[in-house]
Design an enzyme around this catalytic site. Sequence first.
Site, PDB file in Angstrom:
ATOM      1  N   ALA A 116      44.313 -79.003 -68.960  1.00 57.34           N
ATOM      2  CA  ALA A 116      44.813 -80.357 -68.727  1.00 57.34           C
ATOM      3  C   ALA A 116      44.393 -80.803 -67.337  1.00 57.34           C
ATOM      4  O   ALA A 116      44.211 -79.983 -66.435  1.00 57.34           O
ATOM      5  CB  ALA A 116      46.322 -80.362 -68.871  1.00 57.34           C
ATOM      6  N   GLY A 152      44.849 -75.490 -71.191  1.00 50.65           N
ATOM      7  CA  GLY A 152      44.751 -76.296 -72.413  1.00 50.65           C
ATOM      8  C   GLY A 152      43.386 -76.167 -73.079  1.00 50.65           C
ATOM      9  O   GLY A 152      43.263 -76.393 -74.288  1.00 50.65           O
ATOM     10  N   GLU A 178      43.656 -73.113 -75.136  1.00 53.54           N
ATOM     11  CA  GLU A 178      44.571 -73.433 -76.243  1.00 53.54           C
ATOM     12  C   GLU A 178      43.893 -74.322 -77.285  1.00 53.54           C
ATOM     13  O   GLU A 178      44.121 -74.179 -78.484  1.00 53.54           O
ATOM     14  CB  GLU A 178      45.819 -74.111 -75.675  1.00 53.54           C
ATOM     15  CG  GLU A 178      46.640 -73.138 -74.821  1.00 53.54           C
ATOM     16  CD  GLU A 178      47.675 -73.833 -73.962  1.00 53.54           C
ATOM     17  OE1 GLU A 178      47.336 -74.840 -73.309  1.00 53.54           O
ATOM     18  OE2 GLU A 178      48.822 -73.379 -73.951  1.00 53.54           O
ATOM     19  N   GLU A 195      47.994 -71.179 -65.963  1.00 61.13           N
ATOM     20  CA  GLU A 195      49.038 -72.150 -65.610  1.00 61.13           C
ATOM     21  C   GLU A 195      50.013 -71.595 -64.593  1.00 61.13           C
ATOM     22  O   GLU A 195      50.563 -72.325 -63.776  1.00 61.13           O
ATOM     23  CB  GLU A 195      49.807 -72.595 -66.869  1.00 61.13           C
ATOM     24  CG  GLU A 195      49.022 -73.513 -67.796  1.00 61.13           C
ATOM     25  CD  GLU A 195      48.220 -72.786 -68.859  1.00 61.13           C
ATOM     26  OE1 GLU A 195      47.920 -71.580 -68.699  1.00 61.13           O
ATOM     27  OE2 GLU A 195      47.885 -73.431 -69.872  1.00 61.13           O
TER      28      GLU A 195
HETATM   29  N1  DAK Z   1      42.108 -80.571 -63.714  1.00 64.90           N
HETATM   30  C1  DAK Z   1      41.493 -81.449 -62.864  1.00 64.90           C
HETATM   31  N2  DAK Z   1      40.423 -81.124 -62.134  1.00 64.90           N
HETATM   32  C2  DAK Z   1      39.951 -79.881 -62.198  1.00 64.90           C
HETATM   33  C3  DAK Z   1      40.530 -78.906 -63.047  1.00 64.90           C
HETATM   34  C4  DAK Z   1      41.667 -79.306 -63.845  1.00 64.90           C
HETATM   35  N3  DAK Z   1      42.263 -78.506 -64.733  1.00 64.90           N
HETATM   36  N4  DAK Z   1      39.852 -77.749 -62.892  1.00 64.90           N
HETATM   37  C5  DAK Z   1      38.866 -77.992 -62.027  1.00 64.90           C
HETATM   38  N5  DAK Z   1      38.929 -79.253 -61.603  1.00 64.90           N
HETATM   39  C6  DAK Z   1      38.062 -79.926 -60.640  1.00 64.90           C
HETATM   40  C7  DAK Z   1      38.295 -79.412 -59.229  1.00 64.90           C
HETATM   41  O1  DAK Z   1      39.403 -80.064 -58.646  1.00 64.90           O
HETATM   42  C8  DAK Z   1      36.996 -79.786 -58.588  1.00 64.90           C
HETATM   43  O2  DAK Z   1      37.017 -81.180 -58.323  1.00 64.90           O
HETATM   44  P1  DAK Z   1      36.356 -81.802 -56.978  1.00 64.90           P
HETATM   45  O3  DAK Z   1      37.022 -81.111 -55.856  1.00 64.90           O
HETATM   46  O4  DAK Z   1      34.898 -81.453 -57.097  1.00 64.90           O
HETATM   47  O5  DAK Z   1      36.656 -83.263 -57.086  1.00 64.90           O
HETATM   48  C9  DAK Z   1      35.970 -79.550 -59.693  1.00 64.90           C
HETATM   49  O6  DAK Z   1      36.707 -79.600 -60.908  1.00 64.90           O
HETATM   50  C10 DAK Z   1      35.286 -78.200 -59.578  1.00 64.90           C
HETATM   51  O7  DAK Z   1      36.284 -77.217 -59.437  1.00 64.90           O
HETATM   52  P2  DAK Z   1      36.171 -76.055 -58.341  1.00 64.90           P
HETATM   53  O8  DAK Z   1      35.615 -76.581 -57.073  1.00 64.90           O
HETATM   54  O9  DAK Z   1      37.496 -75.392 -58.273  1.00 64.90           O
HETATM   55  O10 DAK Z   1      35.060 -75.115 -59.016  1.00 64.90           O
HETATM   56  P3  DAK Z   1      35.009 -73.528 -59.065  1.00 64.90           P
HETATM   57  O11 DAK Z   1      33.728 -73.226 -59.751  1.00 64.90           O
HETATM   58  O12 DAK Z   1      35.260 -72.935 -57.717  1.00 64.90           O
HETATM   59  O13 DAK Z   1      36.227 -73.061 -60.008  1.00 64.90           O
HETATM   60  C11 DAK Z   1      37.640 -73.159 -61.962  1.00 64.90           C
HETATM   61  C12 DAK Z   1      36.243 -73.474 -61.356  1.00 64.90           C
HETATM   62  C13 DAK Z   1      37.651 -73.770 -63.354  1.00 64.90           C
HETATM   63  C14 DAK Z   1      37.832 -71.654 -62.078  1.00 64.90           C
HETATM   64  C15 DAK Z   1      38.741 -73.747 -61.037  1.00 64.90           C
HETATM   65  O14 DAK Z   1      38.452 -75.143 -60.827  1.00 64.90           O
HETATM   66  C16 DAK Z   1      40.095 -73.660 -61.638  1.00 64.90           C
HETATM   67  O15 DAK Z   1      40.781 -72.607 -61.578  1.00 64.90           O
HETATM   68  N6  DAK Z   1      40.590 -74.778 -62.180  1.00 64.90           N
HETATM   69  C17 DAK Z   1      41.964 -74.900 -62.660  1.00 64.90           C
HETATM   70  C18 DAK Z   1      42.089 -74.359 -64.057  1.00 64.90           C
HETATM   71  C19 DAK Z   1      43.512 -74.426 -64.522  1.00 64.90           C
HETATM   72  O16 DAK Z   1      44.462 -74.088 -63.787  1.00 64.90           O
HETATM   73  N7  DAK Z   1      43.683 -74.866 -65.736  1.00 64.90           N
HETATM   74  C20 DAK Z   1      45.031 -75.049 -66.328  1.00 64.90           C
HETATM   75  C21 DAK Z   1      45.483 -76.490 -66.140  1.00 64.90           C
HETATM   76  S1  DAK Z   1      47.125 -76.723 -66.705  1.00 64.90           S
HETATM   77  C22 DAK Z   1      51.236 -78.972 -72.884  1.00 64.90           C
HETATM   78  C23 DAK Z   1      50.000 -78.721 -73.378  1.00 64.90           C
HETATM   79  C24 DAK Z   1      48.968 -78.294 -72.561  1.00 64.90           C
HETATM   80  C25 DAK Z   1      49.154 -78.097 -71.224  1.00 64.90           C
HETATM   81  C26 DAK Z   1      50.385 -78.361 -70.712  1.00 64.90           C
HETATM   82  C27 DAK Z   1      51.414 -78.803 -71.529  1.00 64.90           C
HETATM   83  N8  DAK Z   1      52.302 -79.436 -73.721  1.00 64.90           N
HETATM   84  C28 DAK Z   1      52.121 -79.598 -75.174  1.00 64.90           C
HETATM   85  C29 DAK Z   1      53.584 -79.688 -73.192  1.00 64.90           C
HETATM   86  C30 DAK Z   1      48.059 -77.620 -70.409  1.00 64.90           C
HETATM   87  C31 DAK Z   1      48.153 -77.339 -69.123  1.00 64.90           C
HETATM   88  C32 DAK Z   1      46.945 -76.931 -68.393  1.00 64.90           C
HETATM   89  O17 DAK Z   1      45.873 -76.767 -68.935  1.00 64.90           O
END
Ligand code: DAK
Length: 274
Positions: A65, A109, A112, A132
């Site tokens: 997400a 997500g 998922e 998460e």
């Molecule tokens: N959202 C927004 N931007 C993101 C992002 C994300 N999930 N992941 C990466 N980015 C953005 C970064 O902010 C960065 O943006 P800029 O700074 O360039 O503007 C760009 O993508 C590149 O990221 P990195 O600089 O961090 O690149 P790296 O290669 O160093 O690392 C990475 C890549 C994918 C490992 C890292 O970015 C990372 O760990 N990202 C976060 C992944 C994460 O935590 N995903 C989970 C999100 S929470 C629900 C259903 C679903 C959900 C919730 C509720 N219900 C039914 C209630 C889902 C929740 C989630 O998915």
Amino acid sequence: MAFETIIVKIDDHIALIKLNRHDALNALKQKMLAELCTALEEADSNDKVRCIILTGSEKTFAVGADIKEMSELSYADVASANLFGDPVDRISNIRKPVIAAVAGYALGGGCELAMACDFIIAAESAKFGQPEINLGIVAGMGGTQRLTYAVGKAKSMDMNLTGRFMTAEEAERSGLVSRVVPSKKLMEEAHSAAQKIAEKSLLAARTVKEAVNRSFETTLSEGLLFERRVFHAMFATEDQKEGMAAFLEKREAQFRNRWRRGYFRLCKTVIFEY
Ligand code: DAK
């Protein structure tokens, strides 16, 4: 319908849906999920489509997400909007087979979403994770449930509690993905699997999907009974006659995805009202 965040192509009975926010690593904005649901539903109701492939870019399937979009939301916002609840339900209701072709990150997500498909073909570059917990939240779209069914408690707890990523090789070994292929061959393999499915009876393919998914929801004896009933129902299709005749005549079957006239009402009664 024209979409902003995804690309849809329909060719040779296969609908290819590509997540298309590559600059944001396919972070799943609400608009993107809404468009994805619409595209899946359109493919599901399009008679020309017999199998669907969902993919991202060569580098990223989806990183979950969109954290920017979620960061300022309050409990009242997410609860009253039932955040992501609608897409989760709509994706689960797709009746045609959906293959996830995953390269690069499938996180949160994104993981998922891949698990909500019927099976995953992974490129060697694929990495799966439920990170998460690093954001102070928990998975919300199946990361504690579907992942546990797929890989078991030990690995699911490990991934959900530590936020570590799984490689494609570990994911295959653990049962999360059906096969791992060289990154350059990912789409070729996904198309070839989709083509094989598209050549089968769609009525049978949809029934396989329904019966396998039923196994997650019911007891073994109820599941076996359901399977037996839908097996019986296949004999009310033209495809059963054609498939068996083609085998005996040593030729390729030409499935037409049709119920035999007059049998549909009977089947409905036998399966759903017995
Ligand atoms: N959202 C927004 N931007 C993101 C992002 C994300 N999930 N992941 C990466 N980015 C953005 C970064 O902010 C960065 O943006 P800029 O700074 O360039 O503007 C760009 O993508 C590149 O990221 P990195 O600089 O961090 O690149 P790296 O290669 O160093 O690392 C990475 C890549 C994918 C490992 C890292 O970015 C990372 O760990 N990202 C976060 C992944 C994460 O935590 N995903 C989970 C999100 S929470 C629900 C259903 C679903 C959900 C919730 C509720 N219900 C039914 C209630 C889902 C929740 C989630 O998915």
